[in-house]
Design a protein around this motif. Structure first.
Motif, PDB file in Angstrom:
ATOM      1  N   ALA A 195      -1.789 -17.520 -35.169  1.00 19.33           N
ATOM      2  CA  ALA A 195      -2.046 -17.867 -36.563  1.00 19.33           C
ATOM      3  C   ALA A 195      -3.240 -18.800 -36.716  1.00 19.33           C
ATOM      4  O   ALA A 195      -4.044 -18.644 -37.644  1.00 19.33           O
ATOM      5  N   ASP A 196      -3.390 -19.780 -35.818  1.00 16.65           N
ATOM      6  CA  ASP A 196      -4.494 -20.727 -35.962  1.00 16.65           C
ATOM      7  C   ASP A 196      -5.839 -20.031 -35.757  1.00 16.65           C
ATOM      8  O   ASP A 196      -6.819 -20.323 -36.460  1.00 16.65           O
ATOM      9  N   GLU A 197      -5.888 -19.090 -34.826  1.00 15.72           N
ATOM     10  CA  GLU A 197      -7.133 -18.355 -34.603  1.00 15.72           C
ATOM     11  C   GLU A 197      -7.445 -17.437 -35.785  1.00 15.72           C
ATOM     12  O   GLU A 197      -8.608 -17.288 -36.172  1.00 15.72           O
ATOM     13  N   THR A 198      -6.410 -16.811 -36.355  1.00 20.96           N
ATOM     14  CA  THR A 198      -6.616 -15.959 -37.522  1.00 20.96           C
ATOM     15  C   THR A 198      -7.159 -16.760 -38.693  1.00 20.96           C
ATOM     16  O   THR A 198      -8.074 -16.318 -39.395  1.00 20.96           O
ATOM     17  N   ARG A 199      -6.627 -17.962 -38.901  1.00 20.24           N
ATOM     18  CA  ARG A 199      -7.145 -18.808 -39.988  1.00 20.24           C
ATOM     19  C   ARG A 199      -8.613 -19.150 -39.757  1.00 20.24           C
ATOM     20  O   ARG A 199      -9.422 -19.151 -40.693  1.00 20.24           O
ATOM     21  N   ALA A 200      -8.975 -19.448 -38.505  1.00 18.05           N
ATOM     22  CA  ALA A 200     -10.372 -19.761 -38.192  1.00 18.05           C
ATOM     23  C   ALA A 200     -11.271 -18.551 -38.432  1.00 18.05           C
ATOM     24  O   ALA A 200     -12.389 -18.679 -38.940  1.00 18.05           O
ATOM     25  N   ILE A 201     -10.785 -17.358 -38.087  1.00 15.01           N
ATOM     26  CA  ILE A 201     -11.554 -16.126 -38.319  1.00 15.01           C
ATOM     27  C   ILE A 201     -11.777 -15.911 -39.810  1.00 15.01           C
ATOM     28  O   ILE A 201     -12.881 -15.603 -40.256  1.00 15.01           O
ATOM     29  N   LEU A 202     -10.722 -16.086 -40.605  1.00 15.36           N
ATOM     30  CA  LEU A 202     -10.843 -15.870 -42.044  1.00 15.36           C
ATOM     31  C   LEU A 202     -11.791 -16.885 -42.687  1.00 15.36           C
ATOM     32  O   LEU A 202     -12.539 -16.546 -43.613  1.00 15.36           O
ATOM     33  N   ARG A 203     -11.775 -18.132 -42.194  1.00 15.19           N
ATOM     34  CA  ARG A 203     -12.724 -19.119 -42.709  1.00 15.19           C
ATOM     35  C   ARG A 203     -14.164 -18.688 -42.406  1.00 15.19           C
ATOM     36  O   ARG A 203     -15.056 -18.805 -43.241  1.00 15.19           O
ATOM     37  N   ALA A 204     -14.371 -18.195 -41.196  1.00 11.84           N
ATOM     38  CA  ALA A 204     -15.714 -17.745 -40.809  1.00 11.84           C
ATOM     39  C   ALA A 204     -16.142 -16.552 -41.655  1.00 11.84           C
ATOM     40  O   ALA A 204     -17.303 -16.465 -42.081  1.00 11.84           O
ATOM     41  N   VAL A 205     -15.228 -15.619 -41.909  1.00 13.01           N
ATOM     42  CA  VAL A 205     -15.546 -14.451 -42.726  1.00 13.01           C
ATOM     43  C   VAL A 205     -15.939 -14.883 -44.137  1.00 13.01           C
ATOM     44  O   VAL A 205     -16.922 -14.380 -44.709  1.00 13.01           O
ATOM     45  N   ARG A 206     -15.194 -15.819 -44.713  1.00  8.24           N
ATOM     46  CA  ARG A 206     -15.542 -16.303 -46.058  1.00  8.24           C
ATOM     47  C   ARG A 206     -16.940 -16.915 -46.077  1.00  8.24           C
ATOM     48  O   ARG A 206     -17.695 -16.740 -47.029  1.00  8.24           O
ATOM     49  N   THR A 207     -17.286 -17.629 -45.015  1.00  6.43           N
ATOM     50  CA  THR A 207     -18.599 -18.282 -44.955  1.00  6.43           C
ATOM     51  C   THR A 207     -19.729 -17.266 -45.005  1.00  6.43           C
ATOM     52  O   THR A 207     -20.732 -17.463 -45.697  1.00  6.43           O
ATOM     53  N   VAL A 208     -19.589 -16.161 -44.270  1.00  3.55           N
ATOM     54  CA  VAL A 208     -20.682 -15.186 -44.226  1.00  3.55           C
ATOM     55  C   VAL A 208     -20.673 -14.237 -45.420  1.00  3.55           C
ATOM     56  O   VAL A 208     -21.717 -13.675 -45.770  1.00  3.55           O
ATOM     57  N   ILE A 209     -19.519 -14.058 -46.064  1.00  2.00           N
ATOM     58  CA  ILE A 209     -19.407 -13.105 -47.159  1.00  2.00           C
ATOM     59  C   ILE A 209     -19.710 -13.741 -48.512  1.00  2.00           C
ATOM     60  O   ILE A 209     -20.418 -13.187 -49.341  1.00  2.00           O
ATOM     61  N   GLU A 210     -19.188 -14.927 -48.753  1.00  2.00           N
ATOM     62  CA  GLU A 210     -19.336 -15.544 -50.067  1.00  2.00           C
ATOM     63  C   GLU A 210     -20.748 -16.090 -50.244  1.00  2.00           C
ATOM     64  O   GLU A 210     -21.316 -16.657 -49.314  1.00  2.00           O
ATOM     65  N   PRO A 211     -21.321 -15.914 -51.446  1.00  2.00           N
ATOM     66  CA  PRO A 211     -22.676 -16.430 -51.685  1.00  2.00           C
ATOM     67  C   PRO A 211     -22.751 -17.925 -51.387  1.00  2.00           C
ATOM     68  O   PRO A 211     -21.795 -18.643 -51.678  1.00  2.00           O
ATOM     69  N   PRO A 212     -23.832 -18.406 -50.787  1.00  2.00           N
ATOM     70  CA  PRO A 212     -25.080 -17.685 -50.518  1.00  2.00           C
ATOM     71  C   PRO A 212     -25.061 -16.888 -49.220  1.00  2.00           C
ATOM     72  O   PRO A 212     -26.079 -16.312 -48.852  1.00  2.00           O
TER      73      PRO A 212
END
Length: 366
Positions: A229-246
């Motif tokens: 779960a902790d790794e999945t949360r870190a992955i999702l945070r990283a995905v939001r960083t690259v997807i959400e503007p800017p």
């Protein structure tokens, strides 16, 4: 310059042009508004993350900032969304359905927005609908336009058919980008996942697919994840960083091995976004580096512990399970020099044992 249309062939050409040259979507929805006597045309998309977009012809740009502060996809706030969910609603939803939907709103935020920009009336139709996403076409009408007539709704229905074909064509074209990019990364022999505007996996290389069956990485409901779960949360945070503007490169995510070391390093990078692109094109890349140092991870360690780049590289190699002789050989240094560098690393990180250092390196990007 305004675009006009008078026949089905004209509308087919207008929307075909928009699919092939997306910057022409603005002209297409403006022509639709003019033909139906409406103040504005709208193409709108709802979905997770940055897949949401809202293109409105001939309107004050401030509406985008104001509408962004409202949860527009919520049916208890947006009467247009609520109207689309009414039982037995027709393919073209219009003012009669809006009247019903307005009765059950929990707040006036969207009503105030419509009042500010004079867009209470109109009609709408879904062009694409899935569990994760909706793209719709609409007419937004002001007080001077009045409610839509039956004839205007019939014309809008015909136009919506051409718009739906155009969206599907643009979807097919944009999704070809996944195959093209995956082929490029396959030639580079990299484990790579391509993410769309929602952050979900839209394509992957054979090496990435193989990694799904040989590691803790998995794809769950389209999302890249881990069985921790902790790794999945870190992955999702990283995905939001690259997807959400800017859209910016995210800090790498380290997936630990059984001993707490780094088994896999995941790096996330945004891709350039074309104006007027729909949410179907690749928007970001996730790359897995198995047992290899990461430049961005090196930067994290240098910032956090003031390690030199050489020391950070050594720490990551050690955490990835490389032996001291192998590290010395890779670095081109003697065993004695490596020992001195390791002592400096321990001092700067406050570690007493190698296992502590391995755990720190493995979890620093979480």
């Amino acid at each position: 310059m305004a675009t006009s249309a008078s026949s089905k062939d004209d509308w087919a050409d207008i929307f075909l042009s928009a699919a092939l040259e997306p910057e022409k979507w603005g002209q297409a929805i403006h022509a639709m508004a003019q033909a139906t006597g409406s103040r504005h045309g709208q193409l709108i998309g709802f979905g997770a993350g940055a897949s949401a977009f809202n293109w409105i012809s001939e309107i004050d740009d401030s509406i985008l900032a104001k509408s962004a502060s409202i949860e527009q996809s919520a049916p208890d706030l947006n009467f247009r969304v609520a109207a689309d969910r009414l039982p037995d609603r027709p393919a073209i939803v219009h003012e009669a359905h809006y009247d019903i939907a307005r009765r059950s709103l929990r707040a006036d935020d969207y009503l105030d927005l419509c009042s500010d920009f004079d867009i209470f009336d109109g009609c709408q139709s879904k062009l694409v609908a899935s569990d994760h996403q909706m793209i719709g076409l609409a007419l937004l009408r002001g007080s001077k336009d009045g409610r839509t007539t039956e004839g205007q709704r019939a014309l809008f229905a015909d136009i919506a058919g051409h718009a739906r074909t155009a969206v599907r064509l643009q979807q097919a074209i944009e999704q070809q980008g996944f195959a093209l990019l995956a082929g490029t990364f396959e030639a580079m022999d990299r484990a790579c996942w391509l993410l769309d505007a929602t952050g979900r996996v839209g394509g992957m290389t054979p090496r990435a697919e193989n990694l799904l069956s040989t590691s803790r990485i998995r794809v769950s409901d389209g999302w890249l994840a881990s069985d921790r779960a902790d790794e999945t949360r870190a992955i999702l945070r990283a995905v939001r960083t690259v997807i959400e503007p800017p859209g910016r490169a995210a800090d790498p995510v380290a997936l630990a091995d059984a001993d707490g070391g780094v088994a896999i390093m995941l790096e996330f990078y945004p891709l350039p976004v074309r104006p007027w692109a729909l949410p179907f094109a690749p928007r970001a890349i996730a790359i897995a580096r198995v047992g290899a140092p990461s430049d961005r991870h090196v930067q994290l360690l240098t910032r956090t512990f003031r390690l030199t780049p050489a020391e950070a590289d050594i720490a990551i190699r050690l955490a990835a399970g490389q032996s001291r002789p192998d590290i010395a050989a890779a670095r081109g240094v003697s065993a004695a020099t490596l020992k001195v560098q390791l002592r400096s690393i321990y001092d700067k990180t406050g570690c007493q044992r190698e296992s502590q250092l391995v755990r720190i390196v493995g979890l620093i990007s979480h």
